[in-house]
Design a protein around this motif. Structure first.
Motif, mmCIF file in Angstrom:
data_model
loop_
_atom_site.group_PDB
_atom_site.id
_atom_site.type_symbol
_atom_site.label_atom_id
_atom_site.label_comp_id
_atom_site.label_asym_id
_atom_site.label_seq_id
_atom_site.Cartn_x
_atom_site.Cartn_y
_atom_site.Cartn_z
ATOM 1 N N SER A 76 -25.400 15.374 28.039
ATOM 2 C CA SER A 76 -24.083 15.155 28.340
ATOM 3 C C SER A 76 -23.967 13.517 28.479
ATOM 4 O O SER A 76 -23.245 12.957 28.832
ATOM 5 C CB SER A 76 -23.842 15.447 29.794
ATOM 6 N N GLY A 137 -15.580 6.322 30.851
ATOM 7 C CA GLY A 137 -14.784 7.537 30.396
ATOM 8 C C GLY A 137 -13.757 8.045 31.618
ATOM 9 O O GLY A 137 -12.802 8.571 31.430
ATOM 10 N N ALA A 138 -14.557 7.945 32.788
ATOM 11 C CA ALA A 138 -13.627 8.454 33.754
ATOM 12 C C ALA A 138 -12.295 7.581 34.124
ATOM 13 O O ALA A 138 -11.541 8.022 34.416
ATOM 14 C CB ALA A 138 -14.477 8.209 35.150
ATOM 15 N N THR A 172 -15.961 14.410 36.579
ATOM 16 C CA THR A 172 -14.937 13.396 36.758
ATOM 17 C C THR A 172 -13.620 13.955 36.428
ATOM 18 O O THR A 172 -12.523 13.447 37.085
ATOM 19 C CB THR A 172 -15.239 12.367 35.720
ATOM 20 N N ASP A 246 -11.223 15.528 26.773
ATOM 21 C CA ASP A 246 -12.253 14.735 27.154
ATOM 22 C C ASP A 246 -13.178 14.694 26.241
ATOM 23 O O ASP A 246 -13.741 15.462 25.635
ATOM 24 C CB ASP A 246 -12.735 15.419 28.427
ATOM 25 N N ASN A 270 -15.587 8.012 24.867
ATOM 26 C CA ASN A 270 -16.553 6.988 25.746
ATOM 27 C C ASN A 270 -17.327 6.478 24.497
ATOM 28 O O ASN A 270 -18.194 6.987 23.813
ATOM 29 C CB ASN A 270 -17.509 7.900 26.485
ATOM 30 N N HIS A 272 -19.375 4.541 24.671
ATOM 31 C CA HIS A 272 -21.039 4.343 24.987
ATOM 32 C C HIS A 272 -21.629 5.703 24.687
ATOM 33 O O HIS A 272 -22.850 5.685 24.572
ATOM 34 C CB HIS A 272 -21.166 3.789 26.155
ATOM 35 N N LYS A 273 -21.100 6.900 24.450
ATOM 36 C CA LYS A 273 -21.681 7.869 24.339
ATOM 37 C C LYS A 273 -21.271 8.164 22.638
ATOM 38 O O LYS A 273 -22.242 9.320 22.439
ATOM 39 C CB LYS A 273 -20.957 8.858 24.978
HETATM 40 C C1 LIG Z 1 -19.889 11.360 30.705
HETATM 41 C C2 LIG Z 1 -18.880 12.364 30.763
HETATM 42 C C3 LIG Z 1 -17.635 11.531 31.453
HETATM 43 C C4 LIG Z 1 -17.365 10.523 32.430
HETATM 44 O O1 LIG Z 1 -17.667 9.351 31.456
HETATM 45 P P1 LIG Z 1 -18.117 8.025 31.781
HETATM 46 O O2 LIG Z 1 -18.159 7.108 30.817
HETATM 47 O O3 LIG Z 1 -19.540 8.245 32.519
HETATM 48 O O4 LIG Z 1 -17.181 7.592 33.066
HETATM 49 C C5 LIG Z 1 -16.488 12.780 31.490
HETATM 50 N N1 LIG Z 1 -16.561 13.671 30.857
HETATM 51 C C6 LIG Z 1 -17.720 14.263 30.289
HETATM 52 C C7 LIG Z 1 -17.724 15.636 29.611
HETATM 53 C C8 LIG Z 1 -19.034 13.622 30.188
HETATM 54 O O5 LIG Z 1 -20.154 13.828 29.736
#
Ligand SMILES: *Cc1c(COP(=O)(O)O)cnc(C)c1O
Length: 469
Positions: A76, A137-138, A172, A246, A270, A272-273
């Motif tokens: 995640s 992300g949030a 979130t 999301d 995100n 960063h993800k």
């Molecule tokens: C990490 C995540 C978020 C929140 O993102 P942040 O950048 O940590 O605020 C929301 N939804 C999912 C499915 C995530 O994995």
């Protein structure tokens, strides 16, 4: 690291009168600080010589575990790759030394970076416009829901105050809806881990005119592709709601499918993800929000200036470094790596939902439950072998969740090494369960009381002294 020699806290190394610096002679005369502003007693600062300070912090830094010194299969969280060219680009003084308030005609380059990134994100997602302002992300979820709320309000449709969130969603999602002043209704998942369309049908029949949006994560938090999206999208739109994507798990979709083409109206990414920038310890991040045509006027002001520019710079560098052809390999490789680990371990770890996963998957602890060894124990034991632990006890759908995500950028040898250690731990759980239950044995600190650490974090020395006195 030798903790005894160099100490855990710089304060423990302090010797009265020691100095690690010398200041130039005062050429400016003395300035009298008004008595009312003066300290009553000296600040309690550590007094150390230069080498003690250098060694203390160098040794502390060696205790950090990061993507640059080991495998990091944290589920995640996706991006765990830190290409050095990203850092070079983000650190270029032509960008990093800019001030957000300097005249616009002197910041054209930075503006071009933002515009280029938005264009790339539109192309990768099939959406029309992006705002780069959200910092995570949030924060993006909140921004996206504000767009949706505004959209309904602009149409005079004030009754739409409900957001549908699947029970598998990240925490979130409901939190953002609540912060946005909307109410949440949960839709159940089927035993295969995907959204229960019949249950959704009932919710829509009951609440249709109140539905503002449905939030979906795809692949969902179990790493499963939501195959019913075309049906779900149609149902929600017919009820008058919008579809929110999301995008935290966008990584395995890159080059394979686009949320815009699936019928989503609003999404966050995100950065960063999905586009590098490792984010251990809660930052840094960026959560750009994309919308379909017609919604771009609803973007709210959620931050000043241009968002987290250095993260944007890294994301753009990553996208341009991969290029149009290579970016298509990201999704398939992440998917291949995750499935390879899952198939190699499912005879010893409990796989509650079988079948093809995307970039990550979830075990429900060890298969052999008789040993008493928990997911927490397995995670702690991995530290002894030099691996970062996977995500544990999330998602909440299973008691012993162990969520593994390798990402696209790991070699087969690295992944095989991890598989071998996971199998070894499963074996130890049978032959020497106490060794696993008391792990870690090789880290500077063993098991902490994680509840106490969360409820009463002691993060300053002064606090520590006050508590122990
Ligand atoms: C990490 C995540 C978020 C929140 O993102 P942040 O950048 O940590 O605020 C929301 N939804 C999912 C499915 C995530 O994995």
């Amino acid at each position: 690291m030798n903790n005894k020699l160099y100490g855990n806290l710089i304060f423990e190394l302090s010797q009265e009168g020691r100095r690690g610096y010398s200041l130039p002679k005062n050429r400016f005369g003395n300035y009298e600080v008004p008595a009312s502003m003066r300290r009553k007693e000296d600040a309690r600062l550590p007094e150390c010589d230069e080498m003690t300070v250098v060694r203390h912090y160098t040794n502390l830094s060696a205790n950090n575990f990061g993507v640059d010194n080991g495998f990091y299969p944290l589920g995640s969280c996706t991006m765990k790759y830190n290409p050095k060219i990203n850092e070079e680009m983000a650190a270029l003084p032509q960008f990093s030394a800019l001030h957000p308030l300097q005249p616009a005609e002197t910041t054209r380059g930075a503006e071009a970076v933002c515009a280029m990134l938005c264009k790339q994100l539109c192309e990768l997602t099939g959406l029309y416009a992006f705002t780069l302002k959200p910092f995570a992300g949030a924060h993006g979820e909140l921004t996206g829901l504000m767009v949706i709320k505004k959209y309904h309000e602009n149409r005079g449709d004030m009754a739409r105050r409900l957001v549908i969130v699947p029970d598998s969603a990240h925490g979130t999602n409901p939190a953002s809806a609540a912060v946005c002043g909307l109410d949440i209704i949960e839709v159940k998942s089927l035993s295969d881990g995907t959204v229960d369309v019949d249950a959704l049908h009932e919710l829509l029949a009951q609440h249709g005119p109140e539905i503002a949006a449905m939030m979906m994560t795809n692949p969902n938090t179990l790493g499963l592709f939501e195959k019913q999206i075309p049906t779900i999208e149609k149902m929600v739109h017919e009820a008058g709601g919008l579809m929110y994507y999301d995008g935290a798990n966008l990584n395995p979709m890159l080059g394979a499918a686009r949320p815009g083409d699936m019928g989503f109206d609003v999404m966050h990414i995100n950065l960063h993800k999905t586009f590098s920038t490792p984010h251990g310890g809660g930052g840094p991040g960026a959560g750009p929000v994309g919308v379909r045509k017609g919604l771009e006027d609803c973007f709210p002001m959620v931050s000043p200036y241009h968002g987290n520019f250095a993260v944007e710079m890294r994301a753009l560098t990553y996208i341009l470094t991969l290029g149009r052809e290579n970016i298509k390999l990201v999704g398939p490789l992440a998917t291949l790596n995750a499935n390879y680990i899952k198939e190699s371990l499912k005879d010893v770890y409990e796989l509650p939902i079988d079948g093809l996963c995307k970039h990550e998957f979830v075990f429900d602890g060890l298969k052999d439950k008789s040993t008493g060894v928990t997911t927490m124990d397995v995670a702690k034991r991995l530290l002894d072998y030099g691996y970062h632990a996977p995500t544990i006890y999330f998602p909440l759908l299973f008691h012993e969740s162990l969520m593994i995500e390798p990402t696209e950028n790991e070699s087969k040898e690295t992944i095989d090494g991890f598989i071998q250690v996971m199998r070894q731990i499963a074996e130890e759980a049978k032959t020497n369960p106490d060794e696993v239950k008391s792990a870690p044995h090789t880290t500077p600190i063993g098991r902490v009381d994680d509840v106490l650490a969360a409820k009463h974090p002691v993060v300053t020395w002064r606090q520590l002294v006050a508590d122990t006195e």
